[in-house]
Design an enzyme around this catalytic site. Sequence first.
Site, PDB file in Angstrom:
ATOM      1  N   PHE A 243     -95.001 -66.048  70.230  1.00 37.95           N
ATOM      2  CA  PHE A 243     -95.254 -65.272  70.276  1.00 37.95           C
ATOM      3  C   PHE A 243     -96.239 -64.402  70.910  1.00 37.95           C
ATOM      4  CE2 PHE A 243     -96.057 -61.035  67.867  1.00 37.95           C
ATOM      5  CZ  PHE A 243     -95.790 -60.142  69.206  1.00 37.95           C
TER       6      PHE A 243
ATOM      7  N   ASP B 242     -97.100 -78.100  71.688  1.00 44.47           N
ATOM      8  CA  ASP B 242     -95.518 -76.742  70.405  1.00 44.47           C
ATOM      9  C   ASP B 242     -94.672 -77.763  70.849  1.00 44.47           C
ATOM     10  OD1 ASP B 242     -93.798 -74.683  69.661  1.00 44.47           O
ATOM     11  OD2 ASP B 242     -95.356 -73.359  70.243  1.00 44.47           O
ATOM     12  N   ASN B 243     -93.921 -77.712  69.548  1.00 47.08           N
ATOM     13  CA  ASN B 243     -92.254 -78.445  69.128  1.00 47.08           C
ATOM     14  C   ASN B 243     -91.706 -77.963  69.543  1.00 47.08           C
ATOM     15  OD1 ASN B 243     -92.283 -77.116  67.104  1.00 47.08           O
ATOM     16  ND2 ASN B 243     -91.757 -79.004  65.866  1.00 47.08           N
TER      17      ASN B 243
ATOM     18  N   VAL C  20     -97.810 -80.764  65.464  1.00 48.17           N
ATOM     19  CA  VAL C  20     -98.599 -81.006  64.909  1.00 48.17           C
ATOM     20  C   VAL C  20     -99.073 -81.599  63.915  1.00 48.17           C
ATOM     21  CG1 VAL C  20     -99.604 -79.274  67.072  1.00 48.17           C
ATOM     22  CG2 VAL C  20     -99.650 -78.048  64.350  1.00 48.17           C
TER      23      VAL C  20
ATOM     24  N   TYR D  41     -94.696 -70.293  52.847  1.00 49.55           N
ATOM     25  CA  TYR D  41     -95.472 -69.776  53.725  1.00 49.55           C
ATOM     26  C   TYR D  41     -96.996 -69.162  53.695  1.00 49.55           C
ATOM     27  CZ  TYR D  41     -97.217 -66.509  57.661  1.00 49.55           C
ATOM     28  OH  TYR D  41     -97.267 -66.155  58.784  1.00 49.55           O
TER      29      TYR D  41
ATOM     30  N   TYR E 121    -113.864 -77.987  55.025  1.00 49.89           N
ATOM     31  CA  TYR E 121    -114.412 -78.674  56.594  1.00 49.89           C
ATOM     32  C   TYR E 121    -115.474 -78.140  57.039  1.00 49.89           C
ATOM     33  CZ  TYR E 121    -110.931 -82.012  57.467  1.00 49.89           C
ATOM     34  OH  TYR E 121    -109.888 -82.770  57.101  1.00 49.89           O
TER      35      TYR E 121
ATOM     36  N   THR F  63     -97.754 -58.129  63.190  1.00 53.78           N
ATOM     37  CA  THR F  63     -97.912 -57.522  64.955  1.00 53.78           C
ATOM     38  C   THR F  63     -96.431 -57.872  65.134  1.00 53.78           C
ATOM     39  OG1 THR F  63    -100.805 -58.704  65.070  1.00 53.78           O
ATOM     40  CG2 THR F  63     -99.649 -58.712  66.945  1.00 53.78           C
TER      41      THR F  63
END
Length: 315
Positions: free
Chosen positions: A14, A34-35, A60, A148, A162, A178
């Site tokens: 989306f 994207d898978n 990924v 999540y 990093y 959203t």
Amino acid sequence: MPKKTVLISGGAGFLGSHLCDWLIGHGFKVIAADNLITGSLRNVAHLKKNKDFKFMKQDVSKPFKVAGSVDYVMHFASPASPVDYMEHPIATMLVGSYGTHHLLEIARAKKAVFLMASTSEIYGDPLVHPQKESYWGNVNSIGPRSIYDEAKRYSEAAAFAYRRVYNMDTKVVRIFNTYGPRMQIKDGRVVPNFIDQILNNQPLTVYGNGQQTRSFCYVDDLVNGITKLLLSKISGPVNIGNPREFTILEFAELIRKKYNPKAKIVFKPLPQDDPKQRKPDITLARKELNWEPTVPLEDGIARTMDWFAKNYFQK
Ligand code: NAD
Ligand code: UDP
């Protein structure tokens, strides 16, 4: 000047697909990885023939390589609706840990700017309202949403590690609820559920007593905020969302009144650990990015309703 290249994970989802549109429209080259676990090639079908757009079917969470130069890496891959991430709990944790590392490593190797999609969920069931970026959150680390929430918290930690260790330009956007065209109608989130129910003449399902609150941002506003952050000098975390707050019952009433005053509202059990209140404090985005949402909920819902009616019900 050669065009800059953006690698975006979750580019067929989306939000990812809307970001691809914006980037292509603003002179960037885009590689979308994207898978398709929750996304769809339909979302990027219109870009298929564009010479600046490349789609890579790639999980990924597994290591992968990208040829050529990359200037920006955007990590948007992750199941995002509670129904989706609870259906794919391990995949959600992997993409928010291994996936994040793989994209950070690509950004490091390519000397690219890195931006990750974090979430208001990192505030958990917040005890501070509205939520400011300085609030550390109230997350149940072993509850059903933790797969999540904790993966996103981990990803934020990785982005900042990093930054500290390799002096990289890493950015974090905390996205609040959203909505808009290209959401999946069956992803279980409240906006597609209510739209599906209106278009099928079904009762609106309100979970719990409907007194929990949310604030809904139209996708175009969100994309403007995220791309401002991407091209800015700041790292965040920055909240991007619409601060207009509704109880879910008020939201159901608003939809019912406008689209089907005869629709009933039925109450269903409240899912465990459902946050009781959520509203972004967007002072930082206003000040540092000169951003604020402009699409009123009523307009955004009308546009979304039209899109769902055309794409799911006029086949
Ligand atoms: P979405 O499900 O439509 O998009 C996610 C995309 O990621 C899908 O295309 C999916 O196939 C892909 N994906 C998932 N795991 C992958 C993997 N291992 N490898 C490659 N691709 C993978 O959801 P969305 O609403 O577009 O959310 C996009 C991002 O924004 C997510 O990271 C989500 O956590 C974040 N976010 C969204 C919202 C929102 O309100 N929509 C709010 C907060 C955060
Ligand atoms: N919700 C609801 N009816 C639905 C779907 C969701 O009342 O059909 C509620 C849900 O319990 C939550 C809010 O709406 O309080 C927003 O849910 P959503 O899944 O859209 O996103 P969340 O903000 O919880 O991630």
